[in-house]
Scaffold this motif. Structure first.
Motif, PDB file in Angstrom:
ATOM      1  N   ASN A 114       0.828  -1.197   0.000  1.00 31.66           N
ATOM      2  CA  ASN A 114       0.000   0.000   0.000  1.00 31.66           C
ATOM      3  C   ASN A 114       0.866   1.252   0.000  1.00 31.66           C
ATOM      4  N   HIS A 115       0.326   2.319  -0.527  1.00 23.28           N
ATOM      5  CA  HIS A 115       0.987   3.627  -0.494  1.00 23.28           C
ATOM      6  C   HIS A 115       0.330   4.420   0.625  1.00 23.28           C
ATOM      7  N   ARG A 116       1.035   4.576   1.759  1.00 24.44           N
ATOM      8  CA  ARG A 116       0.429   5.172   2.947  1.00 24.44           C
ATOM      9  C   ARG A 116       0.672   6.666   3.057  1.00 24.44           C
ATOM     10  N   SER A 117       1.778   7.163   2.514  1.00 21.74           N
ATOM     11  CA  SER A 117       2.084   8.590   2.605  1.00 21.74           C
ATOM     12  C   SER A 117       3.034   8.970   1.486  1.00 21.74           C
ATOM     13  N   ILE A 118       3.233  10.272   1.313  1.00 23.44           N
ATOM     14  CA  ILE A 118       4.094  10.725   0.219  1.00 23.44           C
ATOM     15  C   ILE A 118       5.573  10.521   0.518  1.00 23.44           C
ATOM     16  N   ILE A 119       5.922  10.130   1.748  1.00 20.47           N
ATOM     17  CA  ILE A 119       7.333   9.862   2.052  1.00 20.47           C
ATOM     18  C   ILE A 119       7.622   8.358   2.125  1.00 20.47           C
ATOM     19  N   ASP A 120       6.648   7.537   1.705  1.00 20.05           N
ATOM     20  CA  ASP A 120       6.919   6.094   1.650  1.00 20.05           C
ATOM     21  C   ASP A 120       8.182   5.821   0.851  1.00 20.05           C
ATOM     22  N   ASP A 121       8.279   6.490  -0.257  1.00 22.52           N
ATOM     23  CA  ASP A 121       9.437   6.356  -1.124  1.00 22.52           C
ATOM     24  C   ASP A 121       9.818   7.758  -1.589  1.00 22.52           C
ATOM     25  N   PRO A 122      11.030   8.186  -1.272  1.00 23.56           N
ATOM     26  CA  PRO A 122      12.189   7.407  -0.838  1.00 23.56           C
ATOM     27  C   PRO A 122      12.367   7.265   0.671  1.00 23.56           C
ATOM     28  N   GLY A 123      11.576   7.948   1.493  1.00 27.10           N
ATOM     29  CA  GLY A 123      11.821   7.981   2.929  1.00 27.10           C
ATOM     30  C   GLY A 123      11.889   6.629   3.600  1.00 27.10           C
ATOM     31  N   VAL A 124      10.788   5.861   3.517  1.00 30.04           N
ATOM     32  CA  VAL A 124      10.731   4.565   4.194  1.00 30.04           C
ATOM     33  C   VAL A 124      11.732   3.588   3.589  1.00 30.04           C
ATOM     34  N   PHE A 125      11.849   3.596   2.264  1.00 25.66           N
ATOM     35  CA  PHE A 125      12.754   2.642   1.624  1.00 25.66           C
ATOM     36  C   PHE A 125      14.218   2.958   1.910  1.00 25.66           C
ATOM     37  N   ALA A 126      14.513   4.189   2.257  1.00 21.96           N
ATOM     38  CA  ALA A 126      15.880   4.535   2.640  1.00 21.96           C
ATOM     39  C   ALA A 126      16.227   4.000   4.024  1.00 21.96           C
ATOM     40  N   CYS A 127      15.222   3.622   4.783  1.00 20.83           N
ATOM     41  CA  CYS A 127      15.441   3.103   6.139  1.00 20.83           C
ATOM     42  C   CYS A 127      15.160   1.607   6.238  1.00 20.83           C
ATOM     43  N   LEU A 128      14.648   1.030   5.177  1.00 13.66           N
ATOM     44  CA  LEU A 128      14.183  -0.352   5.247  1.00 13.66           C
ATOM     45  C   LEU A 128      15.310  -1.362   5.386  1.00 13.66           C
ATOM     46  N   LEU A 129      16.384  -1.150   4.643  1.00  4.99           N
ATOM     47  CA  LEU A 129      17.522  -2.072   4.675  1.00  4.99           C
ATOM     48  C   LEU A 129      18.567  -1.576   5.662  1.00  4.99           C
ATOM     49  N   PRO A 130      19.482  -2.445   6.083  1.00  7.55           N
ATOM     50  CA  PRO A 130      20.630  -1.962   6.865  1.00  7.55           C
ATOM     51  C   PRO A 130      21.369  -0.874   6.087  1.00  7.55           C
ATOM     52  N   TYR A 131      21.937   0.077   6.796  1.00 11.71           N
ATOM     53  CA  TYR A 131      22.536   1.245   6.141  1.00 11.71           C
ATOM     54  C   TYR A 131      23.579   0.850   5.099  1.00 11.71           C
ATOM     55  N   TRP A 132      24.424  -0.119   5.424  1.00 14.28           N
ATOM     56  CA  TRP A 132      25.497  -0.484   4.502  1.00 14.28           C
ATOM     57  C   TRP A 132      24.943  -1.077   3.203  1.00 14.28           C
ATOM     58  N   MET A 133      23.724  -1.645   3.250  1.00 12.46           N
ATOM     59  CA  MET A 133      23.081  -2.130   2.035  1.00 12.46           C
ATOM     60  C   MET A 133      22.369  -0.998   1.307  1.00 12.46           C
ATOM     61  N   ASN A 134      21.689  -0.147   2.068  1.00 13.09           N
ATOM     62  CA  ASN A 134      20.891   0.920   1.475  1.00 13.09           C
ATOM     63  C   ASN A 134      21.700   1.884   0.624  1.00 13.09           C
ATOM     64  N   VAL A 135      22.961   2.127   1.003  1.00 17.09           N
ATOM     65  CA  VAL A 135      23.765   3.101   0.266  1.00 17.09           C
ATOM     66  C   VAL A 135      24.426   2.492  -0.966  1.00 17.09           C
ATOM     67  N   GLN A 136      24.208   1.199  -1.190  1.00 18.99           N
ATOM     68  CA  GLN A 136      24.743   0.557  -2.397  1.00 18.99           C
ATOM     69  C   GLN A 136      23.622   0.422  -3.424  1.00 18.99           C
ATOM     70  N   PRO A 137      23.727   1.086  -4.558  1.00 17.62           N
ATOM     71  CA  PRO A 137      22.655   1.059  -5.549  1.00 17.62           C
ATOM     72  C   PRO A 137      22.232  -0.341  -5.980  1.00 17.62           C
ATOM     73  N   LYS A 138      23.138  -1.299  -5.944  1.00 14.55           N
ATOM     74  CA  LYS A 138      22.770  -2.643  -6.408  1.00 14.55           C
ATOM     75  C   LYS A 138      21.729  -3.296  -5.520  1.00 14.55           C
ATOM     76  N   PHE A 139      21.605  -2.861  -4.268  1.00 15.78           N
ATOM     77  CA  PHE A 139      20.607  -3.424  -3.366  1.00 15.78           C
ATOM     78  C   PHE A 139      19.318  -2.603  -3.327  1.00 15.78           C
ATOM     79  N   LEU A 140      19.366  -1.365  -3.766  1.00 12.17           N
ATOM     80  CA  LEU A 140      18.199  -0.490  -3.655  1.00 12.17           C
ATOM     81  C   LEU A 140      17.170  -0.819  -4.730  1.00 12.17           C
ATOM     82  N   ARG A 141      15.922  -0.598  -4.398  1.00 12.38           N
ATOM     83  CA  ARG A 141      14.832  -0.912  -5.315  1.00 12.38           C
ATOM     84  C   ARG A 141      14.779   0.036  -6.505  1.00 12.38           C
TER      85      ARG A 141
END
Length: 230
Positions: A114-141
């Motif tokens: 579901n799309h719950r708010s306008i900060i779901d993406d990128p806000g929530v997805f920037a916090c969803l994975l561990p930081y070391w994964m999130n900052v690597q583009p190959k792991f990001l959605r």
């Protein structure tokens, strides 16, 4: 200090120009005409989605890394340090992280929510994975955004550049499931990427898929066909 300022300005300018040059283009409102940028030649002939299973151009890869690292860091600072965002590390979450880390490079992943708010993406997805994964583009959605919001030709094209560097692609509402933009998205899926879809095509605050707050709460709304097509 002056040299550092000039160096930083040069890096930011290089990232902005690279993202602008390779930015995704929307579908023109007039189907008989090409995008105004295509007509004027202000766009790279190298289309990222056409080469989704090939290494990115070096400058674009560099610009994408910097953009994602900035966006992820800023979002996590706001949501996790200045807000009350929390990731519940249960068995399903750990299974998902394990899947992203161990899957074959050509095995795609499609997630739906579901799309719950306008900060779901990128806000929530920037916090969803561990930081070391999130900052690597190959792991990001990869994800989609309605072109009238993020890729509108009447807006400044730097927004399109920023979205493109953040692995966001345009989609045209009302164009149907056979539009070329959905085919572009299918190409990045076929290349083995993680792609996320908000299938209702809008923001709804109720907890269930299809939820509505206009007196039709007991009925499930019509989901877009794009997920099944992909």
């Amino acid at each position: 200090m002056l040299k550092l300022s000039k160096w930083s300005g040069g890096v930011i300018s290089s990232v902005a120009f690279t993202g602008w040059w390779f930015r995704p283009l929307p579908i023109p409102n007039n189907k008989l005409e090409k995008s105004k940028y295509e007509r004027m030649g202000w766009i790279s002939r190298y289309k990222i989605t056409d080469h989704a299973n090939h290494p990115l151009p070096i400058l674009y890869d560099f610009a994408r890394n910097l953009t994602i690292a900035f966006q992820v860091s800023l979002s996590r600072l706001l949501l996790m340090n200045l807000g009350k965002f929390q990731v519940i590390s249960d068995s399903k979450y750990n299974e998902f992280i394990h899947l992203l880390l161990t899957k074959d490079t050509l095995t795609p992943v499609i997630t739906v929510s579901n799309h719950r708010s306008i900060i779901d993406d990128p806000g929530v997805f920037a916090c969803l994975l561990p930081y070391w994964m999130n900052v690597q583009p190959k792991f990001l959605r990869y994800t989609l955004c309605a072109q009238e919001y993020c890729f509108n030709e009447e807006q400044r094209s730097l927004l399109s550049a920023y979205m493109g560097l953040g692995k966001v692609l345009p989609i045209k509402r009302g164009e149907g499931i056979h539009q070329t933009l959905l085919l572009d998205f299918a190409r990045v899926i076929a290349a083995g990427n993680w792609c996320h879809i908000f299938p209702e095509g809008g923001v709804y605050r109720l907890n269930r898929v299809g939820g509505r707050s206009n007196g039709k709460e007991t009925k499930i709304g019509k989901l877009k066909w794009g997920v099944g097509k992909l």
